[in-house]
Scaffold this motif. Structure first.
Motif, mmCIF file in Angstrom:
data_model
loop_
_atom_site.group_PDB
_atom_site.id
_atom_site.type_symbol
_atom_site.label_atom_id
_atom_site.label_comp_id
_atom_site.label_asym_id
_atom_site.label_seq_id
_atom_site.Cartn_x
_atom_site.Cartn_y
_atom_site.Cartn_z
ATOM 1 N N ARG A 46 0.835 -1.202 0.000
ATOM 2 C CA ARG A 46 0.000 0.000 0.000
ATOM 3 C C ARG A 46 0.876 1.260 0.000
ATOM 4 O O ARG A 46 0.640 2.193 -0.765
ATOM 5 N N LYS A 103 2.439 1.977 -3.381
ATOM 6 C CA LYS A 103 1.524 2.566 -4.368
ATOM 7 C C LYS A 103 1.409 4.085 -4.241
ATOM 8 O O LYS A 103 1.148 4.759 -5.233
ATOM 9 N N ILE A 104 1.602 4.626 -3.040
ATOM 10 C CA ILE A 104 1.352 6.067 -2.840
ATOM 11 C C ILE A 104 2.601 6.903 -2.570
ATOM 12 O O ILE A 104 2.528 8.126 -2.620
ATOM 13 N N HIS A 105 3.737 6.290 -2.311
ATOM 14 C CA HIS A 105 4.895 7.051 -1.811
ATOM 15 C C HIS A 105 5.408 8.112 -2.778
ATOM 16 O O HIS A 105 5.895 9.155 -2.351
ATOM 17 N N GLU A 108 3.953 10.295 -4.494
ATOM 18 C CA GLU A 108 3.257 11.574 -4.355
ATOM 19 C C GLU A 108 3.817 12.432 -3.227
ATOM 20 O O GLU A 108 3.475 13.603 -3.115
#
Length: 156
Positions: free
Chosen positions: A126, A129-131, A133
């Protein structure tokens, strides 16, 4: 409109030919930029130059990879997942193409390897997937360069 929070002041000195020294904040010694390999050949310099150095292109690619790796590792640390002491490594691959006879970084792939416990896999995936940004260098250049990452988790 954003607020200015930092101004980076860097001095560049051209030494000889392609060799330049960059004096960066918080560094005691200058960073050396030069030429090597295919980039030297593109600029009409022998690709077997006597004193090769990483190019500014190499430094930009490594800055993207370094920032993303730091951001990913920091986000894992906040979640109590240890990514220190070489548990998190990355291989960074930058692809440079010729555009109007100018070398342009087109793609960067960051391939992470993380040693972690299986129980943390879903959280790690998880975060992966977002790091991006939350990475300053990524956010600064992603509109010009296709930047992707892959994650390999090796369980301990």
């Amino acid at each position: 409109m954003s607020n200015l929070v930092y101004t980076s002041n860097i001095k560049i000195k051209r030494k000889k030919g392609s060799l330049r020294h960059a004096y960066l904040p918080a560094e005691k010694e200058p960073v050396q930029f030069g030429l090597h390999g295919a980039i030297a050949k593109h600029y009409g310099v022998s690709d077997t130059i006597d004193d090769p150095h990483a190019t500014t292109i190499d430094y930009l690619i490594s800055a993207v990879g370094g920032c993303l790796t730091g951001t990913f590792g920091g986000a894992l640390k906040v979640r109590k997942i240890d990514a220190d002491n070489d548990k998190l490594t990355s291989d960074v691959i930058g692809e440079v193409e010729l555009e109007d006879n100018v070398l342009v970084i087109k793609r960067i792939l960051v391939k992470y390897t993380l040693l972690a416990e299986e129980k943390d896999r879903k959280t790690i995936e998880r975060v992966h997937k977002i790091h991006k940004e939350y990475c300053a260098v990524y956010k600064s250049v992603y509109k010009a360069i296709d930047i992707t990452s892959e994650l390999k988790i090796e369980t301990i």
